[in-house]
Design a protein around this motif. Structure first.
Motif, PDB file in Angstrom:
ATOM      1  N   PRO A  85       0.809  -1.228   0.000  1.00  0.00           N
ATOM      2  CA  PRO A  85       0.000   0.000   0.000  1.00  0.00           C
ATOM      3  C   PRO A  85       0.839   1.273   0.000  1.00  0.00           C
ATOM      4  O   PRO A  85       0.493   2.246  -0.679  1.00  0.00           O
ATOM      5  N   LEU A  86       1.948   1.273   0.728  1.00  0.00           N
ATOM      6  CA  LEU A  86       2.787   2.473   0.774  1.00  0.00           C
ATOM      7  C   LEU A  86       3.473   2.702  -0.574  1.00  0.00           C
ATOM      8  O   LEU A  86       3.562   3.843  -1.048  1.00  0.00           O
ATOM      9  N   ILE A  87       3.964   1.630  -1.185  1.00  0.00           N
ATOM     10  CA  ILE A  87       4.601   1.771  -2.493  1.00  0.00           C
ATOM     11  C   ILE A  87       3.577   2.238  -3.529  1.00  0.00           C
ATOM     12  O   ILE A  87       3.862   3.116  -4.353  1.00  0.00           O
ATOM     13  N   ALA A  88       2.370   1.675  -3.472  1.00  0.00           N
ATOM     14  CA  ALA A  88       1.317   2.072  -4.408  1.00  0.00           C
ATOM     15  C   ALA A  88       0.939   3.536  -4.230  1.00  0.00           C
ATOM     16  O   ALA A  88       0.517   4.205  -5.188  1.00  0.00           O
ATOM     17  N   ALA A  89       1.117   4.066  -3.003  1.00  0.00           N
ATOM     18  CA  ALA A  89       0.799   5.471  -2.741  1.00  0.00           C
ATOM     19  C   ALA A  89       1.914   6.420  -3.156  1.00  0.00           C
ATOM     20  O   ALA A  89       1.764   7.637  -3.058  1.00  0.00           O
ATOM     21  N   GLY A  90       3.054   5.870  -3.594  1.00  0.00           N
ATOM     22  CA  GLY A  90       4.161   6.709  -4.035  1.00  0.00           C
ATOM     23  C   GLY A  90       5.291   6.830  -3.044  1.00  0.00           C
ATOM     24  O   GLY A  90       6.123   7.734  -3.157  1.00  0.00           O
ATOM     25  N   LEU A  91       5.345   5.919  -2.065  1.00  0.00           N
ATOM     26  CA  LEU A  91       6.388   5.959  -1.048  1.00  0.00           C
ATOM     27  C   LEU A  91       7.398   4.841  -1.271  1.00  0.00           C
ATOM     28  O   LEU A  91       7.061   3.763  -1.763  1.00  0.00           O
ATOM     29  N   ALA A  92       8.647   5.110  -0.903  1.00  0.00           N
ATOM     30  CA  ALA A  92       9.722   4.129  -0.999  1.00  0.00           C
ATOM     31  C   ALA A  92      10.162   3.754   0.413  1.00  0.00           C
ATOM     32  O   ALA A  92      10.888   4.514   1.059  1.00  0.00           O
ATOM     33  N   PRO A  93       9.718   2.609   0.943  1.00  0.00           N
ATOM     34  CA  PRO A  93      10.013   2.264   2.344  1.00  0.00           C
ATOM     35  C   PRO A  93      11.419   1.696   2.543  1.00  0.00           C
ATOM     36  O   PRO A  93      11.820   0.738   1.895  1.00  0.00           O
ATOM     37  N   PHE A  94      12.155   2.318   3.452  1.00  0.00           N
ATOM     38  CA  PHE A  94      13.423   1.788   3.957  1.00  0.00           C
ATOM     39  C   PHE A  94      13.115   1.213   5.345  1.00  0.00           C
ATOM     40  O   PHE A  94      12.590   1.926   6.210  1.00  0.00           O
ATOM     41  N   VAL A  95      13.462  -0.066   5.558  1.00  0.00           N
ATOM     42  CA  VAL A  95      13.012  -0.748   6.779  1.00  0.00           C
ATOM     43  C   VAL A  95      14.197  -1.414   7.475  1.00  0.00           C
ATOM     44  O   VAL A  95      14.604  -2.530   7.111  1.00  0.00           O
TER      45      VAL A  95
END
Length: 333
Positions: A85-95
């Motif tokens: 969901p975050l990637i689909a919203a335009g975010l690039a998650p670093f975890v």
């Protein structure tokens, strides 16, 4: 026909691992990270610390966001439902895994959240093509680290989301009866469960609606697999977090900050969320999610994901006439 007996010695241990439901779930979470396009990396820092971090697929169109987990299992367990969901919203998650969680470790003696923040910042800066600025989301203990990250690196951290993060707690709150525990030692036994009864109590306190059925064999397997590594170091993290803590020592931060709290949180009661809102003032917004406990990321992942996306991608959702508002979110799922 009876099943064959398990093998002996080292083969027996490997056989037991293959039957571990905890390891099976751990592999599922790892696969979900990989299927979302993230890849693991290990960053060695100058002080000898190693920070394990999952990196998003390279895409300059995506907005970088750093996701910091709380106490418990490794980062994959807490963030797997949020990736797509975050990637689909335009975010690039670093975890990342914080130091002494997952595959991250350090030879340093420092156990403070300030050190955790510095380690994460150094790991992010050391990445090839490292983002110059990014948003940060911290859950519970990860929120303490996120707060100090925002304070120490204001030019890097552009926005902040704190989820059930009791950064405004004071050690005196323990004796005053604000929490379900009376001292740091009891908090450590609860957050680092080594006995089935401790884990059952933790689940009962963490969830608004705890699971009704928790087989003892699964509980023992989870403790053996996920709760026996770095117990001493993690206990020291808790002592460093709480011992001598005073609200008057907490610095102010200037980033726009979204505070998210479950109205039934019994680990960090809502009073701490209200206290943090007063501490930060007009640079913050407090959203209270109904029918959610401390494990809001497990109980209300869709609602939490929506709030994170709105705050980072479309901040206009939360502002009316230039004034911040305290919101009450009602969800029934």
């Amino acid at each position: 026909m009876a099943p064959p007996p398990p093998p002996a010695g080292g083969s027996r241990r490997r056989w037991q691992h293959r039957l571990s439901p905890t390891l099976a779930r751990d592999r599922c979470y790892t696969r979900s990270f990989r299927s979302a396009g993230l890849r693991p990396a290990a960053v060695t820092l100058p002080d000898g610390a190693v920070v394990h971090i999952w990196l998003p697929p390279p895409d300059p169109a995506l907005h970088p966001v750093l996701l910091l987990h709380g106490f418990g299992a490794r980062a994959t367990w807490q963030w797997a439902p949020f990736l797509r969901p975050l990637i689909a919203a335009g975010l690039a998650p670093f975890v990342p895994d914080l130091v002494f969680f997952g595959d991250s470790t350090s030879p340093a003696a420092d156990r403070s959240p300030v050190y955790q923040a510095a380690s994460v910042a150094a790991a992010m800066a050391a990445l090839p093509g490292a983002p110059q600025r990014y948003a940060v989301v911290g859950v519970s203990y990860g929120g303490f680290v996120a707060y100090h990250l925002a304070h120490a690196f204001p030019a890097t951290v552009e926005r902040l989301v704190l989820v059930a993060a009791g950064v405004c707690l004071e050690e005196a709150d323990l004796a005053a009866g604000l929490f379900a525990v009376e001292d740091i030692a009891e908090a450590a036994s609860l957050l680092l469960p080594q006995r089935p009864e401790d884990l059952k109590r933790l689940v009962a306190l963490t969830f608004c609606r705890p699971p009704r059925f928790m087989p003892s064999c699964f509980i023992r397997d989870y403790i053996r697999t996920m709760c026996t590594e770095n117990v001493k170091e993690k206990s020291e993290l808790l002592y460093a977090l709480i011992n001598g803590r005073k609200l008057s020592d907490l610095p102010k931060i200037n980033q726009q900050t979204l505070i998210i709290w479950g109205d039934q949180d019994r680990v960090f009661p809502l009073e701490l969320g209200l206290r943090l809102k007063r501490h930060l003032g007009d640079t913050s917004e407090l959203v209270i999610v109904k029918n959610a406990g401390h494990a809001i990321n497990r109980e209300k992942p869709a609602e939490l994901c929506r709030l994170i996306k709105n705050h980072i991608i479309d901040s206009s959702v939360k502002y009316r006439d230039g004034h911040k508002v305290v919101s009450l979110v009602t969800t029934t799922s």
